[in-house]
Write an enzyme that holds these catalytic residues in place. Structure first.
Site, short mmCIF file in Angstrom:
data_model
loop_
_atom_site.label_atom_id
_atom_site.label_comp_id
_atom_site.label_asym_id
_atom_site.label_seq_id
_atom_site.Cartn_x
_atom_site.Cartn_y
_atom_site.Cartn_z
N LYS A 70 -81.61 13.40 -12.06
CA LYS A 70 -80.63 13.31 -11.24
C LYS A 70 -80.97 13.69 -9.69
CE LYS A 70 -76.11 13.97 -13.77
NZ LYS A 70 -74.88 14.99 -13.99
N GLU B 226 -62.05 9.63 -10.57
CA GLU B 226 -63.29 8.63 -10.80
C GLU B 226 -62.62 7.35 -10.53
OE1 GLU B 226 -65.30 9.44 -14.38
OE2 GLU B 226 -65.31 11.42 -13.98
N LYS C 39 -53.91 22.90 -10.66
CA LYS C 39 -54.91 21.90 -11.10
C LYS C 39 -54.67 21.56 -12.69
CE LYS C 39 -58.10 19.34 -11.75
NZ LYS C 39 -58.10 18.04 -11.20
N ASN D 197 -52.80 17.79 -13.73
CA ASN D 197 -53.25 16.79 -14.59
C ASN D 197 -52.48 16.69 -16.14
OD1 ASN D 197 -55.50 16.03 -13.33
ND2 ASN D 197 -57.01 17.16 -14.47
N LEU E 177 -47.61 5.42 -15.62
CA LEU E 177 -46.45 4.92 -16.59
C LEU E 177 -47.02 3.48 -17.20
CD1 LEU E 177 -43.09 5.61 -15.15
CD2 LEU E 177 -43.95 6.50 -16.85
N GLY F 216 -50.52 2.22 -23.38
CA GLY F 216 -51.55 1.27 -23.94
C GLY F 216 -52.23 2.31 -24.88
N CYS G 46 -61.33 14.75 -17.84
CA CYS G 46 -60.46 15.78 -17.31
C CYS G 46 -59.00 15.70 -18.33
CB CYS G 46 -59.94 15.24 -15.88
SG CYS G 46 -61.43 15.54 -14.77
N LYS H 164 -59.46 17.35 -21.79
CA LYS H 164 -60.01 18.69 -21.88
C LYS H 164 -59.03 19.69 -21.07
CE LYS H 164 -63.03 19.41 -17.99
NZ LYS H 164 -62.38 20.08 -17.18
N ARG I 298 -66.66 9.51 -21.34
CA ARG I 298 -66.21 10.81 -22.06
C ARG I 298 -64.69 10.59 -22.36
NH1 ARG I 298 -68.15 15.16 -17.48
NH2 ARG I 298 -67.78 13.31 -16.14
N1 NAD Z 1 -64.84 13.90 -13.03
C1 NAD Z 1 -63.80 14.16 -12.51
O1 NAD Z 1 -63.16 13.02 -12.29
C2 NAD Z 1 -63.14 15.35 -12.08
C3 NAD Z 1 -62.02 15.45 -11.28
C4 NAD Z 1 -61.40 16.78 -10.50
C5 NAD Z 1 -62.08 18.04 -11.20
N2 NAD Z 1 -63.06 18.00 -12.16
C6 NAD Z 1 -64.06 19.04 -12.53
O2 NAD Z 1 -65.01 19.26 -11.82
C7 NAD Z 1 -66.08 19.91 -12.65
C8 NAD Z 1 -67.24 18.95 -12.69
O3 NAD Z 1 -66.88 17.72 -13.35
P1 NAD Z 1 -67.96 16.63 -13.26
O4 NAD Z 1 -67.31 15.31 -13.78
O5 NAD Z 1 -68.65 16.27 -11.73
O6 NAD Z 1 -69.19 17.11 -14.10
P2 NAD Z 1 -70.64 16.47 -14.30
O7 NAD Z 1 -70.98 16.90 -15.78
O8 NAD Z 1 -70.52 14.99 -13.97
O9 NAD Z 1 -71.60 17.26 -13.53
C9 NAD Z 1 -72.00 18.71 -13.60
C10 NAD Z 1 -73.25 18.98 -13.02
O10 NAD Z 1 -73.50 20.35 -13.25
C11 NAD Z 1 -74.88 20.47 -13.41
N3 NAD Z 1 -75.27 21.76 -13.86
C12 NAD Z 1 -74.73 22.35 -15.17
N4 NAD Z 1 -75.27 23.68 -15.14
C13 NAD Z 1 -76.00 23.93 -13.64
C14 NAD Z 1 -76.33 25.01 -13.02
N5 NAD Z 1 -76.34 26.19 -13.89
N6 NAD Z 1 -77.03 24.73 -11.81
C15 NAD Z 1 -76.96 23.56 -11.54
N7 NAD Z 1 -76.26 22.72 -11.76
C16 NAD Z 1 -75.78 22.67 -13.18
C17 NAD Z 1 -75.00 19.46 -14.66
O11 NAD Z 1 -76.58 19.15 -14.67
C18 NAD Z 1 -74.27 18.20 -13.82
O12 NAD Z 1 -75.20 17.50 -13.24
C19 NAD Z 1 -65.33 19.93 -14.05
O13 NAD Z 1 -64.92 21.35 -14.06
C20 NAD Z 1 -64.21 18.95 -13.79
O14 NAD Z 1 -63.31 19.39 -14.96
C21 NAD Z 1 -63.89 16.65 -12.44
#
Ligand code: NAD
Length: 438
Positions: A35, A155, A204, A208, A250, A253, A260, A263, A329
């Site tokens: 990455k 996203e 948060k 959600n 609303l 589907g 998110c 989980k 996911r």
């Molecule tokens: N994706 C969303 O739409 C969204 C929106 C709001 C909140 N969140 C929250 O944000 C958080 C991250 O979500 P995401 O979708 O970006 O996850 P993701 O899986 O896309 O990214 C997480 C990243 O963390 C890295 N990582 C793991 N352990 C690590 C470490 N020890 N040191 C450095 N990097 C490490 C992984 O390699 C990965 O690249 C989660 O808690 C999620 O619930 C996500």
């Protein structure tokens, strides 16, 4: 401000890029070297509209850098964001092992006062635990402050959402650290809500869970509409016109998915259980969502059984959990493929983010075929299922599709199409809860 963002996934990368655009000096850090090497070259490791251009622009300014050296990244900044994943464990609780690994790194590397900002979605009590854990490990609580700053981006519109947040929630005990965060976000001009850790964490999950509740609520209305001959699309329209309710989330589907809602709903139920509270509404929200894809699919399977012998060829339109992201996911489309697979000769997936079978959960399953064109997916198909409302599927020429298909049946899993137009093209149109004619 010198800022490090640990975790370069959807949230961490977007946060790092946007903070650099606000003139901060930012390091994005991740243990995933592939990455990091992509990001260094200006390539986003995921699909997110508009973000790649801003990434290239920020790399050129020199204000944004990426590294897999987490220790140096911690030592070079004053503010450390944590944006690692917090996936569900088997029992629904949040798996905090990545957060703890980052905490260990911070404790081992700390070389001066740091504000530690928790962006990951973490259960109520986690920020307090983190603060205590770091205090124990570092042995000097004055060297850091922890601020809870939950993320609300979606996203598909992550960049816009990060640049134009509806609100910024800051939870913590240290007025000094909160002031630093307020200064960081000041150029965004968003409303700031300051709370304690637990309240920020619960905001948060509650947000959600409430949105997930709206989705499952309309999906239950869809079930009634189906039996009663009412049109759930118009029911949603009529409900949404009420400003107290609002029109968003609303759309009936095949259910919600993504990294998110599923989980976070599970984790909130688990946290509540640990606290001796039963969340009956959210348990029902989860049950409706789990059963919704199969509830929809039943209608197609019945129609197929009456029309053509097994094994079937089915075209599946969209595998991601929603459009404008490559995130699969917990996508309800995956449940649909798994359920249909035993009865199928082929399931032909078409999705603009998928080119090869190894980008699906079934890299070695010969019955799952990835198609590059809609024509290829429809050729001699017994049915099509719309799972994700990608723009490209709005442009399908259904007259041509009817000529390609062996059985022109479409299950519209998102109430995406106009039933009259599809029927006029010769498609047997199936949806749920769209009035007596479907
Ligand atoms: N994706 C969303 O739409 C969204 C929106 C709001 C909140 N969140 C929250 O944000 C958080 C991250 O979500 P995401 O979708 O970006 O996850 P993701 O899986 O896309 O990214 C997480 C990243 O963390 C890295 N990582 C793991 N352990 C690590 C470490 N020890 N040191 C450095 N990097 C490490 C992984 O390699 C990965 O690249 C989660 O808690 C999620 O619930 C996500």
């Amino acid at each position: 401000m010198r800022i490090t963002v640990i975790g370069s996934g959807y949230v961490g990368t977007t946060t790092a890029i946007v903070l650099a655009s606000l003139n901060h000096q930012v390091i994005g850090a991740d243990i995933d070297t592939s990455k990091i090497s992509k990001l260094k070259k200006g390539i986003l490791p995921f699909v997110e509209p508009g973000l790649n251009d801003l990434l290239s622009e920020m790399l050129k300014t020199g204000r944004l850098n990426f590294t897999d050296n987490i220790v140096t990244a911690i030592q070079e900044s004053d503010v450390i964001y944590i944006a690692v994943g917090t996936p569900s464990r088997e029992d629904g609780t949040a798996d905090l092992r990545y957060l703890q690994a980052v905490a260990d790194r911070i404790a081992g590397a700390i070389n001066g006062y740091k504000v530690i900002v928790v962006k990951s979605t973490v259960p109520v009590g986690t920020n307090r635990w983190l603060s205590d854990y770091l205090s124990d490990k570092i042995g000097n609580p004055k060297l850091f402050d922890v601020v809870s700053n939950p993320e609300f981006l979606r996203e598909g519109s992550a960049m816009y959402d990060t640049l134009h947040p509806d609100r910024t929630v800051l939870g913590g005990m240290s007025g000094h650290a909160i002031e630093i965060l307020k200064e960081i976000y000041q150029p965004l001009g968003s409303k700031v809500l300051i709370t304690d850790w637990e309240t920020a964490e619960l905001i948060k999950y509650a947000s959600n869970s409430f949105l997930a509740t709206k989705v499952s609520f309309i999906n239950e209305m869809c079930r009634i509409a189906e039996r009663a001959g009412a049109n759930v699309v118009e029911v949603a329209q009529g409900m949404g016109m009420d400003v107290r309710i609002g029109a968003k989330f609303l759309n009936a589907g095949i259910g919600y998915g993504g990294s998110c809602f599923p989980k976070d709903v599970k984790a909130l139920i688990a946290t509540a259980r640990e606290l001796g509270v039963e969340l009956k509404i959210l348990e029902a929200v989860e049950t409706v969502n789990r059963t919704q894809p199969l509830f929809y699919l039943k209608k197609l399977v019945q129609t197929l059984r009456e029309t053509v012998d097994k094994p079937w060829i089915v075209a599946l339109l969209g595998l991601t959990f929603k459009p404008n992201t490559d995130d699969q996911r917990e996508s309800p489309a995956i449940r649909i493929v798994e359920e249909l697979l035993p009865d199928c000769q082929e399931i032909r997936i078409i999705d603009p983010t998928i080119e090869f079978p190894d980008q699906t959960p079934w890299p070695d399953e010969r019955k799952v075929v990835v198609c590059k064109t809609v024509e290829e997916a429809f050729s001699a198909a017994d049915a099509a299922i719309l799972c994700t409302e990608w723009e490209m599927f709005a442009k399908i020429n259904w007259e041509e599709a009817v000529r390609c298909m062996r059985n022109p049946i479409l299950l519209d899993g998102r109430n995406f199409y106009n039933p009259e137009q599809l029927r006029a093209a010769g498609i047997r149109y199936l949806a749920l809860g769209r009035g007596n004619s479907t």
